[in-house]
Design an enzyme around this catalytic site. Structure first.
Site, PDB file in Angstrom:
ATOM      1  N   LYS A  76     110.978  30.483   1.157  1.00 28.89           N
ATOM      2  CA  LYS A  76     111.182  31.800   1.785  1.00 28.89           C
ATOM      3  C   LYS A  76     110.330  32.872   1.126  1.00 28.89           C
ATOM      4  O   LYS A  76     110.354  34.026   1.518  1.00 28.89           O
ATOM      5  CB  LYS A  76     112.658  32.201   1.709  1.00 28.89           C
ATOM      6  CG  LYS A  76     113.561  31.290   2.525  1.00 28.89           C
ATOM      7  CD  LYS A  76     114.903  31.906   2.739  1.00 28.89           C
ATOM      8  CE  LYS A  76     115.958  30.890   3.123  1.00 28.89           C
ATOM      9  NZ  LYS A  76     115.998  30.599   4.550  1.00 28.89           N
ATOM     10  N   GLN A 100     117.760  35.096   0.349  1.00 23.92           N
ATOM     11  CA  GLN A 100     117.068  36.147   1.106  1.00 23.92           C
ATOM     12  C   GLN A 100     116.563  37.265   0.185  1.00 23.92           C
ATOM     13  O   GLN A 100     115.541  37.883   0.476  1.00 23.92           O
ATOM     14  CB  GLN A 100     117.997  36.753   2.171  1.00 23.92           C
ATOM     15  CG  GLN A 100     118.395  35.796   3.283  1.00 23.92           C
ATOM     16  CD  GLN A 100     117.218  35.337   4.145  1.00 23.92           C
ATOM     17  OE1 GLN A 100     116.165  35.967   4.204  1.00 23.92           O
ATOM     18  NE2 GLN A 100     117.392  34.223   4.819  1.00 23.92           N
ATOM     19  N   CYS A 111     123.209  29.471  10.693  1.00 21.86           N
ATOM     20  CA  CYS A 111     123.978  28.852   9.593  1.00 21.86           C
ATOM     21  C   CYS A 111     125.036  29.800   9.056  1.00 21.86           C
ATOM     22  O   CYS A 111     125.282  29.837   7.839  1.00 21.86           O
ATOM     23  CB  CYS A 111     123.069  28.401   8.454  1.00 21.86           C
ATOM     24  SG  CYS A 111     121.966  27.076   8.912  1.00 21.86           S
ATOM     25  N   ASP A 119     123.804  34.300  -4.348  1.00 21.74           N
ATOM     26  CA  ASP A 119     122.916  33.571  -3.450  1.00 21.74           C
ATOM     27  C   ASP A 119     121.725  34.485  -3.163  1.00 21.74           C
ATOM     28  O   ASP A 119     121.823  35.441  -2.403  1.00 21.74           O
ATOM     29  CB  ASP A 119     123.666  33.213  -2.163  1.00 21.74           C
ATOM     30  CG  ASP A 119     122.734  32.579  -1.128  1.00 21.74           C
ATOM     31  OD1 ASP A 119     121.527  32.451  -1.406  1.00 21.74           O
ATOM     32  OD2 ASP A 119     123.227  32.227  -0.039  1.00 21.74           O
ATOM     33  N   HIS A 149     126.059  32.376   4.154  1.00 30.22           N
ATOM     34  CA  HIS A 149     125.379  31.256   4.805  1.00 30.22           C
ATOM     35  C   HIS A 149     126.212  29.998   4.523  1.00 30.22           C
ATOM     36  O   HIS A 149     126.876  29.926   3.486  1.00 30.22           O
ATOM     37  CB  HIS A 149     123.998  31.152   4.166  1.00 30.22           C
ATOM     38  CG  HIS A 149     123.077  30.144   4.756  1.00 30.22           C
ATOM     39  ND1 HIS A 149     123.158  28.801   4.470  1.00 30.22           N
ATOM     40  CD2 HIS A 149     122.014  30.272   5.592  1.00 30.22           C
ATOM     41  CE1 HIS A 149     122.182  28.155   5.102  1.00 30.22           C
ATOM     42  NE2 HIS A 149     121.479  29.026   5.792  1.00 30.22           N
TER      43      HIS A 149
HETATM   44  N1  PMP Z   1     121.575  31.447   1.716  1.00 28.74           N
HETATM   45  C1  PMP Z   1     121.025  32.272   2.598  1.00 28.74           C
HETATM   46  C2  PMP Z   1     121.507  33.700   2.658  1.00 28.74           C
HETATM   47  C3  PMP Z   1     120.002  31.829   3.437  1.00 28.74           C
HETATM   48  O1  PMP Z   1     119.463  32.653   4.321  1.00 28.74           O
HETATM   49  C4  PMP Z   1     119.565  30.490   3.334  1.00 28.74           C
HETATM   50  C5  PMP Z   1     118.466  29.937   4.220  1.00 28.74           C
HETATM   51  N2  PMP Z   1     118.553  30.296   5.548  1.00 28.74           N
HETATM   52  C6  PMP Z   1     120.177  29.670   2.379  1.00 28.74           C
HETATM   53  C7  PMP Z   1     121.172  30.172   1.591  1.00 28.74           C
HETATM   54  C8  PMP Z   1     119.778  28.244   2.210  1.00 28.74           C
HETATM   55  O2  PMP Z   1     118.462  28.152   1.804  1.00 28.74           O
HETATM   56  P1  PMP Z   1     117.749  26.728   1.797  1.00 28.74           P
HETATM   57  O3  PMP Z   1     117.863  26.205   3.209  1.00 28.74           O
HETATM   58  O4  PMP Z   1     116.364  27.007   1.406  1.00 28.74           O
HETATM   59  O5  PMP Z   1     118.486  25.887   0.843  1.00 28.74           O
END
Ligand code: PMP
Length: 418
Positions: free
Chosen positions: A235, A212, A375, A209, A132
């Site tokens: 999430k 998810q 993203c 990370d 991401h």
């Molecule tokens: N890493 C991954 C794999 C994600 O899916 C996301 C959120 N879509 C993020 C990081 C970022 O999370 P946040 O927007 O809550 O900071």
């Protein structure tokens, strides 16, 4: 992540848990909401909403400061939430949990605090092509500032990490390997423990990370032995505006603060200051107190409905059923690995239909999905795909919602003459 046998888990009572989520009673364009955008953010159960409500109605006060009853209560609840999170991911101590705004801020904290002090020209940071943007852009910035080099583990066309490249990419130059525990586009669950071991073998630290993964499966930081883990409350049934960074205490102790100001200091003189102990050293200013309490309530809720193994198990069933059903739609192509190697989400393209048009038709039928590059632009560039449509499930989704998804996709095909 740690893919245990989950056959013996007590099944989740989906009809019952649905009643815990006020928003699931909503109608969208006159039809019941089918919420399949859980990878973007999950819905919130009444228990979480009420925990935050109770805080504001009964004890609102600043933490760590006041010598009065309300402040002591809010401090106790704020710290109790930290303890719940530590237990949830099996951290050794609550001191290893830093509250942040979200997973993105947790990654930035490590990038700026650890990265600026420890990366030098000639050093390398390794990430993967399935990250991401939250786990790409901070490293681009820090590498630019420190002269370190950013390298990527490539992906295979099937949506796996190309593990055959690891022995070349992980060298004594690698100072940090940062990777996702579940792709938000492919759904792929990489072999996290093995990746951590390989990184440690060359002396590199690891940042997982977990944005998810933590929300959808059991994550045990001690079993994985990762050095850092980033995740977000929103999430996993918690509120927005709060996330967490797990870091091994020995590392957090050595790191410089990320943000500075009140609460993170021990003493301040005119010309310098000293730092509070961890985790407070990393929590400058008034934190998101109600949100932290909501985060703790979310963890309690996930445990109360059967825990993460049960959730993961149910989502495996759902993704298997969803991919089997989607496979029968002519002209629809799913990206990423088979259900056994992924979590509960699926991204796909359809011949002659733009993902935004697909999402707009689904929305008319009350179905919320996501369309775009989620993203993860480098990943889509690598696949030569502009955008995909993503359906992502959680434990409150019903098998009947898969049927509604399929019907609506077929309606989109007819509407656009495909
Ligand atoms: N890493 C991954 C794999 C994600 O899916 C996301 C959120 N879509 C993020 C990081 C970022 O999370 P946040 O927007 O809550 O900071």
């Amino acid at each position: 992540m740690d893919r245990k046998q989950v056959n013996t888990v007590t099944p989740i009572d989906v009809e019952a848990v649905r009643r815990d989520f006020p928003v699931l009673e909503r109608k969208i364009h006159g039809v019941p909401l089918v919420y399949l955008d859980n990878a973007a953010t999950s819905q919130k159960p009444a228990a979480v909403i009420e925990a935050m409500n109770r805080f504001y109605r009964q004890e609102n006060s600043n933490v760590h400061r006041g010598i009065h009853a309300l402040s002591e209560e809010s401090t106790a609840d704020y710290e109790a939430a930290r303890k719940k999170l530590a237990k949830f991911i099996h951290a050794k101590s609550r001191r290893e949990i830093v509250f942040t705004r979200n997973a993105t801020e947790s990654i930035n904290l490590v990038a700026y605090s650890w990265g600026l002090d420890n990366l030098h020209p000639g050093d390398e940071v390794l990430i993967t092509e399935m990250e991401h943007h939250a786990n790409i852009v901070p490293w681009q910035q820090i590498c630019r500032r420190t002269g370190a080099t950013l390298r990527y583990v490539p992906i295979t066309p099937q949506g796996y990490l190309d593990l055959s490249t690891l022995d070349n990419l992980l060298t004594e130059k690698t100072k940090l390997f940062a990777f996702t525990a579940m792709s938000n586009v492919f759904g792929t669950i990489p072999p996290v423990k093995m990746l951590v071991e390989k990184a440690h073998a060359v002396g590199a630290l690891t940042l997982v990370d977990g944005a998810q993964a933590v929300s959808h499966m059991p994550v045990d930081v001690r079993a994985l032995d990762c050095d850092f883990l980033a995740f977000s409350a929103h999430k996993m049934c918690g509120p927005t505006g709060i996330g967490a960074l797990y870091g091994k205490a020995a590392l957090l102790n050595k790191m410089s603060p990320f943000l500075t100001g009140g609460d993170m200091i021990l003493s301040v003189w005119m010309d310098h200051a000293t730092w509070n102990e961890i985790p407070h050293k990393f929590e400058a200013g008034t934190p998101a107190i109600a949100e932290a309490i909501g985060f703790g309530a979310a963890v309690d809720y996930l445990n109360s409905i059967g825990g993460m193994e049960a959730i993961h198990h149910y989502e495996q069933e759902m993704i298997t059923a969803a991919m089997t059903a989607l496979q029968d739609i002519e002209g629809l192509r799913m990206i990423g690995p088979p259900p056994a190697d992924r979590g509960g989400l699926v991204s796909f393209v359809m011949d002659g239909l733009h993902p935004h048009d697909i999402a707009a038709v689904l929305d008319q039928d009350g179905i919320a999905v996501r369309a775009g590059y989620h993203c993860a632009q480098p990943l889509h560039d690598r696949l030569n795909i502009h955008a995909t449509t993503r359906a992502s499930f959680y434990f409150y989704n019903l098998p009947s919602e898969i049927d509604l998804l399929v019907q609506s996709l077929q309606r989109a095909q007819k509407l656009f003459g495909r």
